[in-house]
Design a protein around this motif. Structure first.
Motif, PDB file in Angstrom:
ATOM      1  N   GLU A  91      67.687  15.761  57.294  1.00 55.91           N
ATOM      2  CA  GLU A  91      67.491  17.079  57.912  1.00 55.91           C
ATOM      3  C   GLU A  91      68.565  18.073  57.446  1.00 55.91           C
ATOM      4  O   GLU A  91      68.306  19.278  57.363  1.00 55.91           O
ATOM      5  N   ALA A  92      69.752  17.568  57.084  1.00 52.42           N
ATOM      6  CA  ALA A  92      70.844  18.465  56.650  1.00 52.42           C
ATOM      7  C   ALA A  92      70.529  19.129  55.303  1.00 52.42           C
ATOM      8  O   ALA A  92      71.196  20.098  54.916  1.00 52.42           O
ATOM      9  N   ASP A  93      69.523  18.623  54.595  1.00 48.35           N
ATOM     10  CA  ASP A  93      69.166  19.207  53.297  1.00 48.35           C
ATOM     11  C   ASP A  93      68.225  20.410  53.457  1.00 48.35           C
ATOM     12  O   ASP A  93      67.966  21.134  52.505  1.00 48.35           O
ATOM     13  N   TYR A  94      67.703  20.607  54.680  1.00 46.04           N
ATOM     14  CA  TYR A  94      66.729  21.687  54.905  1.00 46.04           C
ATOM     15  C   TYR A  94      67.429  23.007  55.163  1.00 46.04           C
ATOM     16  O   TYR A  94      68.448  23.066  55.848  1.00 46.04           O
ATOM     17  N   ILE A  95      66.838  24.104  54.647  1.00 47.68           N
ATOM     18  CA  ILE A  95      67.205  25.458  55.091  1.00 47.68           C
ATOM     19  C   ILE A  95      65.935  26.008  55.722  1.00 47.68           C
ATOM     20  O   ILE A  95      64.951  26.263  55.022  1.00 47.68           O
ATOM     21  N   ARG A  96      65.932  26.144  57.037  1.00 55.62           N
ATOM     22  CA  ARG A  96      64.695  26.508  57.740  1.00 55.62           C
ATOM     23  C   ARG A  96      64.659  27.984  58.139  1.00 55.62           C
ATOM     24  O   ARG A  96      63.687  28.427  58.749  1.00 55.62           O
ATOM     25  N   ASP A  97      65.701  28.712  57.792  1.00 57.73           N
ATOM     26  CA  ASP A  97      65.750  30.142  58.115  1.00 57.73           C
ATOM     27  C   ASP A  97      65.714  30.921  56.793  1.00 57.73           C
ATOM     28  O   ASP A  97      66.545  30.677  55.904  1.00 57.73           O
ATOM     29  N   HIS A  98      64.755  31.856  56.656  1.00 56.01           N
ATOM     30  CA  HIS A  98      64.584  32.532  55.368  1.00 56.01           C
ATOM     31  C   HIS A  98      65.792  33.392  55.009  1.00 56.01           C
ATOM     32  O   HIS A  98      66.193  33.474  53.843  1.00 56.01           O
ATOM     33  N   GLY A  99      66.397  34.010  56.012  1.00 53.04           N
ATOM     34  CA  GLY A  99      67.598  34.835  55.770  1.00 53.04           C
ATOM     35  C   GLY A  99      68.740  33.967  55.242  1.00 53.04           C
ATOM     36  O   GLY A  99      69.462  34.347  54.304  1.00 53.04           O
ATOM     37  N   ALA A 100      68.893  32.781  55.825  1.00 52.51           N
ATOM     38  CA  ALA A 100      69.946  31.850  55.368  1.00 52.51           C
ATOM     39  C   ALA A 100      69.651  31.384  53.950  1.00 52.51           C
ATOM     40  O   ALA A 100      70.569  31.192  53.134  1.00 52.51           O
TER      41      ALA A 100
END
Ligand code: T46
Length: 142
Positions: free
Chosen positions: A120-129
């Motif tokens: 899960e730490a590999d995910y970026i789930r926020d488009h701004g981030a």
């Protein structure tokens, strides 16, 4: 850094026999990375979307083994939508690419070949981030 132009369709071998077809893939040969994980998406609810994130390191190949779906990839500067509807074709999605999976046909089954175990730490789930991370990688490499 890779962008949407690096997302490409890979032709997978299709062996036809009178009884039907078979496709086999090998990590590091047909697929441009060693395969660490395989998962599949199915029983998708009508009009539901999947994805909506990027991965810091993970590379994937997405195959619509049954039915049809549309994958939209986004590198922060450009977006591209690709229809997947063949079991003998896979979409390569490099790291740091935002992806959205939508317009699944009824009964569609999508197999994903992944270069890394689930984390899960590999995910970026926020488009701004995601945009901020891309821009910081671009500045670090220039
Ligand atoms: C991607 C797109 C195409 C696991 O426990 N292990 C796994 O290997 C995966 C893929 C998911 N999960 C769990 C994590 C969540 O609790 O399954 C749940 C649903 O995952 P997610 O919301 O990430 O599902 P999708 O379909 O939006 O995204 C998946 C992949 O996660 C992602 O890497 O690129 O398919």
């Amino acid at each position: 850094m890779t962008g949407v132009d690096d997302c490409r369709l890979i032709e997978l071998p299709r062996i036809d026999r009178p009884q039907g077809a078979i496709t086999a893939v090998e990590g590091g040969v047909t697929i441009p990375f060693e395969i660490a994980r395989i998962y599949y998406i199915y029983d998708v609810v009508y009009q539901a979307n999947r994805g909506g994130h990027a991965h810091k390191e993970l590379q994937q190949v997405i195959v619509a083994v049954l039915g049809r779906l549309v994958v939209t990839v986004d590198d922060g500067a450009q977006r591209r939508s690709i229809v997947l509807d063949r079991a003998d074709q896979g979409l390569y999605v490099p790291r740091m690419t935002w992806r959205e999976l939508e317009q699944f046909s009824s009964g569609a089954v999508c197999v994903v070949l992944a270069s890394l175990p689930y984390d899960e730490a590999d995910y970026i789930r926020d488009h701004g981030a995601f945009l901020a991370a891309r821009s910081s990688e671009a500045s670090a490499s220039s």
